[in-house]
Design an enzyme around this catalytic site. Structure first.
Site, PDB file in Angstrom:
ATOM      1  N   ASP A 453      50.396  32.000  50.680  1.00 25.37           N
ATOM      2  CA  ASP A 453      49.780  32.877  49.713  1.00 25.37           C
ATOM      3  C   ASP A 453      48.361  32.362  49.520  1.00 25.37           C
ATOM      4  O   ASP A 453      48.072  31.203  49.786  1.00 25.37           O
ATOM      5  CB  ASP A 453      50.579  32.782  48.403  1.00 25.37           C
ATOM      6  CG  ASP A 453      50.038  33.726  47.355  1.00 25.37           C
ATOM      7  OD1 ASP A 453      49.481  34.773  47.733  1.00 25.37           O
ATOM      8  OD2 ASP A 453      50.169  33.397  46.160  1.00 25.37           O
ATOM      9  N   LYS A 588      25.822  44.928  32.073  1.00 25.42           N
ATOM     10  CA  LYS A 588      26.322  44.468  33.368  1.00 25.42           C
ATOM     11  C   LYS A 588      27.425  45.410  33.813  1.00 25.42           C
ATOM     12  O   LYS A 588      27.980  46.155  32.998  1.00 25.42           O
ATOM     13  CB  LYS A 588      26.824  43.039  33.256  1.00 25.42           C
ATOM     14  CG  LYS A 588      28.161  42.820  32.570  1.00 25.42           C
ATOM     15  CD  LYS A 588      28.626  41.415  32.861  1.00 25.42           C
ATOM     16  CE  LYS A 588      30.089  41.216  32.500  1.00 25.42           C
ATOM     17  NZ  LYS A 588      30.305  40.700  31.152  1.00 25.42           N
TER      18      LYS A 588
END
Lengths: 1103, 344
Positions: A453, A588
C-alpha cells in the site's frame, strides 16, 4: 475533531475537493462494474480525461485485441442489474457433490467479492420511503421496526463460523507424525496385551513404551495446539467499531436506540463526533463531513449532502457508511443497509471468510512429513512382511514394526522447528517485526512479490509542502540538495514575492495549532485542521514563525468557506497598507479557479499584467507539479480599495461584494505525502534480493506513479507506454507494449479484465503500480500473483486492505497507523510502521529457512543409524544393538538442543543477494538432503554404532560371528545358559544387561558422531574453517548434549528407568574415528562443491 | 503493430506445472526417467554408493581389526565382576522345550507310553552326553584326567577334569533316561563363568582356616534362604566325616562343592514330585572350577531323577545351587532354575 476519533487525520488524500484533480477520473467511479463490459477501452479513450499521462489504458486494450471477441458484440445497456461479478472464474460452478451448506458459504463469499451494488441512493426519496415503508418525519413505527429487523436482520456483523476447539485439538493430535506414533503406541499396547494374556508376569516394557509414545504425541499435540490457539480475533475488532447508540426517530419521537436494534428504514439523526451506525442515505445535511478512512484508507474529510451526485454508491454524496465517522456538521438520513449488508460488513465478511492459504513453511513441513512417513511406512511394511516370511511370529513382527516406526520418525523435530521459529520470531520482534503466527516467520523469506500500500507504508502519511512556485520560478521547500530538486531555486525568506505568497498562505487557512503545546518542535506540534492546511501552517511556522500572532495582528473580518462548486476559499483580513487600504483579501483554491479570478501577477516585486506568457508559464508550472502527482493550490491576494471598504466596513458573507474584483496571483504551493526516508533503500534491497515490489494503492495514479518513481518501484529511466509515446511523439497505438516494462494500472481497468488478462499483465511487466483500487481489487491482484505461483506479501494499514492482507501469503500491517481490522487480518505487524523493517523480516525468514534445512539434516541423519540396528536384528538375527527407549533418548533428548542451536547460525553468504527460493524446486527436504543424510552420513553413524556394539560384545565374550543368528536364543527367556565365544554361559538377565550396555554404547556413539554432524551441519557450502565456531549456543549444545548423555547413562537407576547402563570410558572411543571421518568427508564434499560448481557432486549431494 | 510478436509475448505463458503426480515420478516419458532418475543417473549413483559402502566397510573393518588386536582369543577381555556376566552363575537344565514353539516355556510334557513322544526329551539328554563324550575324545588323555577331591593342582590351563559318564545310575541312554518308566532324569548344570570358583561354607576367605561357628552360621543362613533340611544335613554329615585338622585341605575342597537341590515349588508340588535322586552326587565338586576355557573342558553336571512323580498333574520344580558365593534370585534367575513337569 478530537482525540476521541482515532481515525481522524490518519490518512491524507489527494482527493481534496477544491484541489484540481488534474483532470483525472474521480475516485471510486470505476470501482463498480460500470455500464457495459463490452464498451471497450477504445471508446474510453474518448473520455475527456487526459489518460495518456499514465500508462495503462492502451495496454489493456491490447489485451482485449489478443483474445477472443466477446459476445454479445453490442454494448449492453448500462443497467446496474446486469453487472457481472468481478471474478467470473470464482463463481462457484462446482459439482453437486458438495453439501448445500458449503455451496451456500461459497456463494456468499463469491457475492462478497463483488463490488457493492445498490440503488437506494439513486431513486427518489418518495420511492425510498415507499420501499422502506418509512416516513422522514415520524420514522418507523415500533412494529415496523421489529418487522424490518426480522426481515433484514439485526444491525450486527455475524461472526464467521468457528471450528470447535476440540476439532482443532484433534487435528493437532492427528497431524504430522502423530498417526504413525499412534500406530506405534497401539502396537505397543497390543504387544503388551498379548504378552500379558499368555503370561501373568509378563514384562511391562511395551506398556511403558506405549505410554511414552502416546505421551510424546499428546505433549507435542498440546504444544502445537497452544501455538495455534492464538487464533484470529478478526471479528472482535469489528465489534469494537460498532457505535453504542444512535438517535432515531420512531413513531414521531426521537429516541436513543442501541445500534444493534437499528432497522432498515429508520430515520437517524447524525451529529459530528458520531460513528455512523449503519449505511444511511442522507435526507438533510448541514455541513456534514465524514471521514471514510476506515473504508478507503484515505482520511480526508469529505462533505456529504442530500443530493445523489453519482451512480456509484461510494462516490455519491448522499450516502454515509457504517463505522465511518462524522467529523463536522449534522444531518439526517434513512438507514438503507444494516449489519452484514453494509459496505463495512461486506469487507469484514470478506476478510474473515477468506481462507488464508497454507504458509510455505507449513507446505514444506507437510512435504517433509509425507516423505518421512512414506519411508517409515515403506520400511515398516517391508520388514513386517520380511519378518513374517522369515518365520517370526506375528507378535515379534509387530514389535519390529514399532521399532522401525520409532526409529524412522524424528519425534522431536516438529517441536524443534517450532522452537526455532519462535526464537526467530523473538529476534524479529526486537527488530520491530511482530509475528502473529510463528510460521509467518519463514514466509517472509519465501516472498517473491511485495504488494505494498502506498499511504502510510511507503509514505509518511503526512502531507508536507514540496514546492512553491512564485516569481516565475519553481522553489524547493525541503532538501534543496536532493537530486530530485536539481535546478530549483532556493527559498529566500524576506523576498517580497515569497512574503506575498506566505502572507496569503498564513492568513487564508482554518488550521491552527492545538493550544498548550509549548516547547514542542514545530514538526511535532499537533494541528487542528485539514491535512493540506496543516502542512502549510507547519511549514510557515518553521519558515517564518509565530503564525498565530501574525494572524492575530491581521484579524479575519470575513470569510467565504470552501465549497465544492467554487473550489476556493477566501478571507478578508484587517491589514493596513501604505496605499491606505484597510483590508487584504487572501484567497486560495484550485489553481485554475484562482487564475481565472486574477488579472495581475506579482513578478520581481511588481504587480504586472497577467498576460498570455505569464499564463503559459503558470500552466507549465502547474502541469509539472501535477505530473509529479502533487496536490497543487493556487494563491492570490487583493488589497480592497479603501474607498469602497473603509475601516470598520461590515462584510456580507452571504453575498460578498468583493468577489466582483479581479485579484493578483501570487503563486502556487504543491504538497505531497513524501516517501519515508529509508524506503528507497529498502526497495533497492528487496530488488537485489529478487523480490518484486508492486504498489497497490487506493490513491490517484499520478501520485502513485510519482511516489513509485521516488522510492524506486519504478526504476529511473523506465517509462510507461504513454510516456514512451509522448517522448517519441507517436501515438500509443504504434508502440509495442512488450517494449515497456512499467505499467500503471487503474482500478477501472481492472474491472474490465478477466483473470487471464490480469495474469498476463502480472507476467509481462516488471514494474507495476495499481492505483485507485478497491478492497476487492486488491484481493484480486493478490490472487493474480498467487496464481503465478509466487509467494505474495501484502502491506497495508486500512480496513480496505484487510481482505488482501488475509489472502496474502503473508499480510503485514502497520503497528502505529494500522487499523485494528488490518492488524487482525495480518500475519505480521511492523511496530515502527517502517517498510524497511520488511527487509529485516525477509533476511530473517531466509536465514531461518536455511537453518531449518540444517536442523532437519542434522535430525534426520541419525534416523538411519537408528534404523540399521533393526535391520540387522531382523536380517542377521543378532541381538538388538539399539533399544527403542534409547532411540527416544536421542530423538527427544540429546538431539534437541543441538538442533535448536542451529537456528542461531549466521548466514553463509549474503542471503539478500540471491533470488527468493523457488517454492517448487527449493524444498526444505530435497532428494539430495535425504540421499546425503540417510545414504552417507547416516550410514557412517550406523557403522560407528555397530562397531561399538561389536567391540563391547567381543570384550564381554561374544565375538561377532557368534552373534550372527543368535537372536532367538538370546531373547529366549527359558534359555538360562547361553554360551558365548569363550564357553561362558549367560543367563537371560545377564544377556539383557549386556544388551542394554550395548544399546547405551550405541547411543553414545551416535552422540559422538552427532558432534561431528552438528559441526558439519553449520555450513552447506563454505569450509568450517572459514565459517568458524562462533555460534556459542551451538558450542554450548555440544557440551550440553554430551553432559546429557552422561547423565542418561551414568545416573544410578537409569538401568531400570531407561535401560541405560554405565559404560567404560574407552567404549566412547570406537565412534571417534567415524566422527572424524564425517568431518573430513563433508569438508571434502564442500570443497568439491565450491571448486566445481554444477558438477555431479553438487547436483547429487548439495542439499 | 507487430501482431504476431504481441501474441507471442502476451499469450498466457505456461502456468506453473502442477505435480503431475506419481505416474510421472514412476516413469517420465519425456526424459525417460524412472523413479525420478534417468538410466545414466541411476547407474552413476549406484556406482557411487557401491564404492562408498565398500570404502566405509573397509574403514570399519580396519577399525575392528585394530580393536581385535587388543583382545585375546583364549579368554574374554573382561571376566567376572568386570564383565557384565558377573559372579553369580545361573543354573541350567536339560531337556528343554522346543524354542520354536515358545521362547519362554519351561514345560516338560511327555507321554510315558509313547516312545516317539518322550524321545524328543530323552534325545536331548543323549545329545548332551554325546557332546561331552566328543570333547573327551577330542581332548585325548594328555588334556584330561580324572580328578578326586584329593588330587593336587586339579585346575590349570592345560588339563581339565573328566566328567565321569559312567556314574549316572539309571539315567542312561539305554534306559531312555527313565522316561519310558515314568522316572525321568534331568540334567542340572551350573553356568560356566570364566574364572569363577565356589566359596566354601565355614571359611572366611580362601586363606583362612575352617571355622565351625562360621560354618553353622552359613548353613543357618542358607537354610533360611531355602536350603532344604536334608541337604543341610547331608552337608553336615559330609563335613563330620572328615577330620578338621588332618583333612584340612580335603575338607576345604569338599566344602567348595556347589550343592544342588531340586524340590517341588509348593507344598502340593513337593508331594507330587515324589522321591528325588541325584547322580553321581548332590552337587558339583570343586575340582571342576574354575572354568578357564581349558582345552577339553567338560561342563560338569548332575542327573536328577524323579522316581515316582504323580502322573497327569503339573509339577513345578525348582532346582537351586548352593555355595557361599551363589546368591539365588528367582526374578533374575541366577543360582536357581525352574521348570514344570507333566507326565501323561
Amino acid at each position: 475533531m478530537s482525540a476521541g476519533k482515532p481515525n481522524m487525520g490518519r490518512k491524507l488524500s489527494r482527493k481534496s475537493s477544491y484541489v484540481f484533480e488534474n483532470g483525472q477520473i474521480p475516485g471510486y467511479v470505476h470501482m463498480i462494474r460500470q455500464a457495459s463490459r463490452t464498451s471497450s477501452m477504445v471508446s474510453r479513450t474518448t473520455d475527456p480525461e487526459p489518460r495518456e499521462s499514465y500508462g495503462s489504458p492502451r495496454v489493456s486494450r491490447l489485451w482485449k485485441e489478443t483474445r477472443q471477441p466477446r459476445t454479445p458484440a453490442t454494448p449492453e445497456p448500462p443497467d446496474v442489474d446486469e453487472r457481472t461479478p468481478l471474478l467470473l472464474g470464482k463463481t462457484p460452478k462446482k459439482p453437486d457433490t458438495r453439501s448445500d451448506e458449503e455451496a451456500k458459504a461459497e456463494s456468499v463469499l463469491a457475492d462478497l467479492r463483488k463490488e457493492l451494488e445498490m440503488d437506494s441512493h439513486k431513486i427518489s426519496l418518495d420511492e425510498l420511503y415507499t420501499r422502506l415503508e418509512t416516513n422522514p418525519e415520524n420514522g418507523l413505527s415500533n412494529r415496523q421496526a421489529e418487522l424490518h429487523q426480522s426481515k433484514y436482520g439485526m444491525n450486527l456483523l455475524t461472526p464467521p463460523k468457528e471450528t470447535p476447539e476440540w476439532i482443532k485439538f484433534a487435528r493437532n493430535l492427528l497431524g504430522g507424525f502423530a498417526i504413525l506414533m499412534w500406530i506405534g503406541a497401539f502396537l505397543c499396547f497390543a504387544a503388551f496385551a498379548v504378552q500379558n494374556a499368555t503370561k501373568p508376569d509378563a514384562p511391562k516394557d511395551y506398556l511403558y513404551l506405549g505410554i511414552v509414545l502416546a505421551s510424546v504425541v499428546l505433549i507435542s499435540g498440546l504444544f502445537s495446539y497452544y501455538q495455534e490457539a492464538k487464533s484470529s480475533r478478526i471479528m472482535d475488532s469489528f465489534k469494537k467499531l460498532v457505535p453504542q447508540h444512535a438517535q432515531v426517530i420512531r413513531e414521531g419521537s426521537q429516541l436513543s436506540v442501541c445500534v444493534t436494534e437499528l432497522a432498515v428504514g429508520d430515520v437517524v439523526e447524525l451529529t459530528y463526533g458520531d460513528r455512523i451506525p449503519a449505511d444511511i442515505r442522507l435526507i438533510e445535511s448541514f455541513g456534514l463531513k465524514v471521514d471514510n478512512s476506515a473504508l478507503t484508507g484515505e482520511s480526508e474529510a469529505v462533505a456529504r449532502s442530500a443530493e445523489c451526485t453519482h451512480d456509484n454508491p461510494l462516490e455519491t454524496k448522499n450516502l454515509v457508511f457504517f463505522s465511518t465517522s462524522a467529523i463536522e456538521g449534522t444531518g439526517k438520513g434513512i438507514v438503507v443497509n444494516v449489519g452484514d449488508k453494509t459496505l463495512m460488513g461486506r469487507i469484514a465478511g470478506l476478510a474473515s471468510r477468506l481462507e488464508s492459504s497454507q504458509t510455505p513453511i507449513a507446505r514444506e513441513m507437510d512435504h517433509f512429513v509425507h516423505i518421512i512417513s512414506s519411508v517409515a511406512i515403506f520400511f515398516g511394511v517391508l520388514f513386517f512382511i520380511i519378518s513374517v516370511a522369515m518365520g517370526y511370529s506375528w507378535l515379534d513382527s509387530a514389535v519390529f514394526l514399532i521399532g522401525i516406526i520409532v526409529a524412522n520418525v524424528p519425534e522431536g523435530l516438529l517441536a524443534t522447528v517450532t522452537v526455532c521459529l519462535a526464537l526467530t520470531a523473538k529476534r524479529m520482534a526486537s527488530k520491530n517485526c511482530l509475528v502473529k503466527h510463528l510460521e509467518a516467520v519463514e514466509t517472509l523469506g519465501s516472498v517473491s512479490v511485495i504488494c505494498s500500500d502506498k499511504t502510510g507504508t511507503l509514505t509518511q502519511n503526512k502531507m508536507s509542502m514540496s514546492r512553491m512556485w512564485y516569481n516565475g520560478k519553481m522553489h524547493a521547500v525541503e532538501r534543496p540538495d536532493d537530486p530530485d530538486n536539481e535546478g530549483l531555486s532556493k527559498i529566500i525568506v524576506g523576498d517580497p514575492e515569497f512574503m506575498a505568497l506566505a502572507t496569503v498562505a498564513r492568513l487564508c487557512s482554518r488550521a491552527h495549532f492545538k493550544v498548550g503545546q509549548v516547547g514542542i518542535p514545530d514538526a511535532l506540534r499537533e494541528v487542528v485542521g485539514d491535512a493540506t492546511e496543516s502542512a502549510i501552517l507547519k511549514r510557515m511556522e518553521t519558515l517564518l514563525g509565530n503564525v498565530e500572532q501574525y494572524r492575530f495582528r491581521n484579524k479575519k473580518v470575513c470569510e467565504i468557506p470552501f465549497n465544492s462548486t467554487n473550489k476556493y476559499q477566501a478571507s478578508v483580513h484587517c491589514n493596513k497598507s501604505d496605499c491606505g487600504s484597510h483590508f487584504l483579501l487572501a484567497m486560495k483554491g484550485a489553481p485554475e479557479k484562482i487564475i481565472e479570478q486574477c488579472s495581475t501577477i506579482l513578478i520581481n516585486g511588481e504587480t504586472k499584467e497577467l498576460d498570455e506568457q505569464c499564463k503559459a508559464e503558470f500552466k507549465a508550472a502547474y502541469e509539472e507539479l501535477g505530473a509529479r502527482g502533487e496536490r497543487v493550490i493556487g494563491f492570490c491576494d487583493y488589497r480592497l480599495p479603501p474607498e469602497e471598504f473603509p475601516e470598520g466596513h461590515l462584510f456580507n458573507t452571504e453575498n460578498p461584494e468583493f468577489m466582483s474584483f479581479t485579484f493578483r496571483f501570487v503563486g502556487l504551493i504543491s504538497l505531497i505525502d513524501p516517501p519515508r526516508v529509508n524506503v528507497p533503500n529498502a526497495v533497492r534491497t528487496c530488488r537485489s534480493a529478487g523480490i518484486k515490489v508492486v504498489m497497490v494503492t487506493g490513491d490517484h495514479p499520478l501520485t502513485a506513479k510519482a511516489i513509485a518513481r521516488q522510492v524506486g518501484i519504478i526504476s529511473p529511466g523506465n517509462k510507461t507506454l504513454d510516456e514512451l509515446a509522448a517522448t517519441q511523439g507517436v501515438p500509443v497505438s504504434d508502440l509495442d507494449p512488450s517494449q515497456v516494462k512499467v505499467a500503471v494500472i487503474h482500478g477501472s481497468e481492472l474491472i474490465d479484465m478477466d483473470e487471464e488478462e490480469l495474469d498476463a499483465i502480472i507476467r509481462n511487466f516488471d514494474e507495476l503500480v495499481f492505483a485507485r483500487t478497491s478492497p476487492q481489487q486488491k484481493l484480486q491482484i493478490v490472487e493474480g500473483f498467487q496464481r503465478q505461483g509466487t509467494c505474495v506479501a501484502v502491506t497495508g494499514d486500512g480496513v480496505n486492505d484487510s481482505p488482501a492482507l488475509k489472502k496474502a501469503d503473508i499480510g503485514i500491517s502497520m503497528g502505529i497507523t494500522g487499523s485494528d481490522v488490518s492488524k487482525e487480518a495480518a500475519d505480521m505487524i511492523l511496530l515502527d510502521d517502517n517498510f524497511a523493517s520488511i527487509v529485516t523480516g525477509v533476511e530473517e525468514g531466509r536465514l531461518i529457512f536455511d537453518n531449518l534445512k540444517k536442523c532437519v539434516f542434522y535430525t534426520l541423519t541419525d534416523n538411519i543409524s537408528e534404523l540399521t540396528p533393526f535391520f540387522l536384528f531382523i536380517l542377521a538375527r543378532i541381538p538388538l544393538p539399539l533399544g527403542t527407549i534409547s532411540i527416544l533418548c536421542i530423538d527427544l533428548g540429546t538431539d534437541v538442543v543441538p538442533a535448536v542451536s542451529l537456528a542461531y547460525e549466521k548466514g553463509e553468504s549474503d542471503i539478500m543477494r540471491r533470488s527468493p527460493r523457488n517454492p517448487l524446486k527449493d524444498n526444505l527436504v530435497t532428494k539430495q538432503l535425504i540421499s546425503y543424510a540417510y545414504g552417507q552420513i547416516g550410514m557412517i553413524e550406523s557403522f560407528a554404532g555397530m562397531l561399538t556394539y561389536f567391540v563391547i560384545m567381543s570384550e564381554n565374550g561374544f565375538l561377532p560371528l557368534k552373534l550372527l543368528g543368535l537372536r532367538s536364543q538370546w531373547d529366549a527367556q527359558q534359555i538360562n545358559d547361553l554360551e558365548d565365544s569363550f564357553g561362558q554361559e549367560w543367563t537371560y538377565e545377564q544377556r539383557k544387561r549386556l544388551e542394554n550396555t550395548c544399546s547405551a554404547a550405541y547411543f553414545v556413539s551416535i552422540v559422538v558422531c552427532q558432534w561431528a554432524n552438528l559441526i558439519i551441519s553449520k555450513t552447506r557450502r563454505v569450509s568450517i574453517f572459514k565459517k568458524g565456531m562462533t555460534n556459542w549456543v551451538l558450542n554450548f549444545a555440544l557440551i550440553f548434549e554430551t553432559a546429557l548423555a552422561c547423565v542418561l547413562i551414568y545416573t544410578p537407576g537409569m538401568d531400570v528407568a531407561l535401560k541405560m547402563m554405565p559404560l567404560r570410558v574407552h567404549w566412547w572411543l570406537p565412534a571417534l574415528p567415524f566422527a572424524i571421518l564425517i568431518f573430513v568427508y563433508d569438508e571434502i564434499r564442500r570443497l568439491i562443491i565450491r571448486k566445481f560448481p554444477g558438477s555431479w557432486v553438487e547436483e547429487e549431494f548439495y542439499y | 503493430m507487430d501482431e504476431g510478436h504481441l501474441k507471442q509475448k502476451l499469450a498466457p505463458t505456461q502456468k506453473p506445472k502442477k505435480e503431475d503426480g506419481f505416474k510421472e515420478f514412476l516413469y517420465n516419458p519425456e526424459t525417460g526417467a524412472v523413479l525420478g532418475r534417468t538410466g545414466m543417473s541411476w547407474l552413476l549413483i549406484f556406482i557411487f554408493y557401491i564404492i562408498f559402502y565398500i570404502a566405509l566397510a573397509a574403514f570399519s573393518l580396519l577399525n575392528f581389526y585394530l580393536f581385535y588386536l587388543t583382545i585375546s582369543v583364549d579368554a574374554p577381555k573382561w571376566t567376572m565382576d568386570s564383565s557384565l556376566i558377573g559372579t553369580n552363575p545361573g543354573v541350567g537344565f536339560r531337556p528343554r522345550p522346543d524354542q520354536e514353539d515358545s521362547t519362554d516355556s519351561t514345560l516338560i510334557w511327555f507321554k510315558q507310553q509313547d516312545p516317539n513322544d518322550f524321545k524328543f526329551w530323552s534325545k536331548q539328554l543323549e545329545e548332551f552326553i554325546e557332546k561331552i563324550e566328543e570333547i573327551q575324545k577330542d581332548a585325548g588323555d594328555d588334556k584330561t584326567h580324572s580328578c578326586t577331591l584329593g588330587t593336587e593342582n586339579t585346575t590349570n590351563r592345560n588339563k581339565s577334569c573328566i566328567v565321569d559318564l559312567k556314574q549316572l545310575g539309571p539315567c542312561t541312554k539305554e534306559n531312555d533316561f527313565g522316561y519310558g518308566q515314568g522316572k525321568p532324569c534331568f540334567i542340572i548344570k551350573l553356568n560356566k563363568i570364566y574364572g569363577w570358583k565356589p566359596e566354601a561354607y565355614g571359611y572366611k576367605d580362601t586363606k583362612s582356616e575352617f571355622n565351625q561357628e562360621l560354618f553353622e552360621r552359613d548353613m543357618k543362613r542358607e537354610q533360611g534362604k531355602g536350603m532344604p533340611e536334608d541337604l543341610a544335613r547331608h552337608i553336615k554329615q559330609e563335613v563330620d566325616k572328615l577330620d578338621r585338622k588332618r583333612d584340612a585341605l580335603l575338607l576345604r575342597r569338599h566344602l567348595e562343592t556347589v550343592w544342588i537341590s531340586c524340590l517341588g515349588e509348593n507344598v502340593a508340588d513337593m508331594e507330587n514330585v515324589g522321591e528325588i535322586l541325584y547322580y553321581p552326587m548332590q552337587g558339583i565338586p570343586s575340582y571342576y572350577f574354575p572354568y578357564m576355557n581349558q582345552k577339553g573342558y567338560q561342563p560338569p553336571f548332575i542327573m536328577v531323577q524323579f522316581t515316582n512323580p504323580v502322573h497327569g498333574v503339573l509339577i513345578n520344580v525348582e532346582c537351586k545351587a548352593f555355595a557361599k558365593n551363589v546368591i539365588s534370585e528367582r526374578i533374575a534367575r541366577v543360582g536357581q532354575t525352574h521348570f514344570e513337569l507333566l507326565i501323561d
